[in-house]
Design an enzyme around this catalytic site. Sequence first.
Site, PDB file in Angstrom:
ATOM      1  N   ASP A  93       0.817  -1.210   0.000  1.00 13.69           N
ATOM      2  CA  ASP A  93       0.000   0.000   0.000  1.00 13.69           C
ATOM      3  C   ASP A  93       0.848   1.257   0.000  1.00 13.69           C
ATOM      4  O   ASP A  93       2.036   1.230   0.308  1.00 13.69           O
ATOM      5  CB  ASP A  93      -0.936   0.021   1.225  1.00 13.69           C
ATOM      6  CG  ASP A  93      -0.184   0.078   2.552  1.00 13.69           C
ATOM      7  OD1 ASP A  93       0.845  -0.598   2.687  1.00 13.69           O
ATOM      8  OD2 ASP A  93      -0.635   0.811   3.461  1.00 13.69           O
ATOM      9  N   GLU A 187       0.164  -1.402   5.522  1.00 16.63           N
ATOM     10  CA  GLU A 187       1.230  -1.012   6.454  1.00 16.63           C
ATOM     11  C   GLU A 187       1.087   0.434   6.876  1.00 16.63           C
ATOM     12  O   GLU A 187       1.326   0.790   8.029  1.00 16.63           O
ATOM     13  CB  GLU A 187       2.604  -1.234   5.809  1.00 16.63           C
ATOM     14  CG  GLU A 187       3.778  -1.090   6.752  1.00 16.63           C
ATOM     15  CD  GLU A 187       4.377   0.308   6.846  1.00 16.63           C
ATOM     16  OE1 GLU A 187       5.288   0.514   7.647  1.00 16.63           O
ATOM     17  OE2 GLU A 187       3.913   1.227   6.117  1.00 16.63           O
TER      18      GLU A 187
HETATM   19 ZN   LIG Z   1       6.849   2.299   4.017  1.00 11.23          ZN
END
Ligand SMILES: [Zn+2]
Length: 428
Positions: A93, A187
């Site tokens: 992401d 993340e």
């Molecule tokens: Zn990163």
Amino acid sequence: MDSAPYTSTLAQALAPDLLSRFDRYVRIDTQSRRDRTGSPSTPGQLDLGRVLVAECNDAGLQDVGLDEHGYVTATLPATNGSGPVIGLIAHLDTSPDAPGAGVQPIVHRAYDGGVLALPRQGTRLDPASMPELVAKRGHDLVTSSGDTLLGADDKAGVAAIMAAVAHLAAHPELPRPTLRIAFTPDEEIGEGATLFDLERFGAVCAYTIDGSELGELQDETFTACETIVTVDGVDVHPGQATGKLVNALRLAARIVAALPSDTLTPETTSGREGFIHPYELVGTPARAQIRLIVRDFEEDRLEQHLARLERTAREVVAAEPRARLELDVHRQYRNMRRYVDAAPQVMQAAEAAIRAEGIEPLRRPIRGGTDGSRLSEMGLPTPNIFTGGHEYHSVREWASVQDMAAAAATVVRLAEVWTRVGEVGSGT
Ligand SMILES: [Zn+2]
């Protein structure tokens, strides 16, 4: 001007493949979304996941899969069939903090050291305010078109891992341990480790390729808490409010104003200093809520910051006995150092790999967290290695092709180092 030299002929050989992968990945919108209702938080991450599954299969990796939560995993078996299983991790992401759709990367060959004016929105990369650029004279730099982030965080890491394992798979004469690869969703919203199946992953340690400047090797992240401060007031029609109204919004604003502002803030601290950072204030006279993040590298100092925040809020609200205050503190992640320290060969192998690529390791703490913060705490020691990307989470994000290639080459060398890990860190 000629392009800057690569850190090695290996890095140079990996660069074209790495760059074509990077170019493909950044065009896919994988921006994650806060307050997710499922994993991954956005469908674009699955689109990139499917591309990576196909590329892992093309490269000849085994056990390639994309699970229902958006995690891509794959295996490259050892050349000699034994030894520890080593993990390589990057995240799919991109940050919700800058536009992430419609990324159109631009490669600026042989950067001349001046201002880079991007075609959209008047975005400029100026070495006067971006000192890291100065050292990249002669590098081939990749930027967005100026109206989106680039996504080097962390597609530079994804591309470095893919280029490295494809190279290793095509060169069975290069010694390697069994490598387990994972590309994680979400993340950037702090959820990359949440549904990570450690047992199935089966590695003894891992490396996130999610740093920045060439040579960075990081085994320290912040220890992190989020605090939600809720103030309840007494809401009365303002026309009949005399002596009755207790305005929660004003009290919340006073709490924010009473917090330290010339110290203990993100903008006044650096290095190993922590901070208390209010990042959202919403409210009405009836109820107001402040969201803050509290950060430090040391547990006891983090506790002091939390105590200071609580004291400040209580003092402000104590002035109005009819108001109610509630503090809700929750831990986000911990400094990974203590967990990584317990397995010193993990850092020693990474240092050896970076040196083998001709780079002096740069050890500095991360003023943030990575997937490795929580994975390390969960039992998988996971320090962080550089990617060659800079100015993350902004439309000025850029990456050096030479440095990204150095990251890929470092991963190839890391594999070799782990086949003789008995020699790593003599003295432990
Ligand atoms: Zn990163």
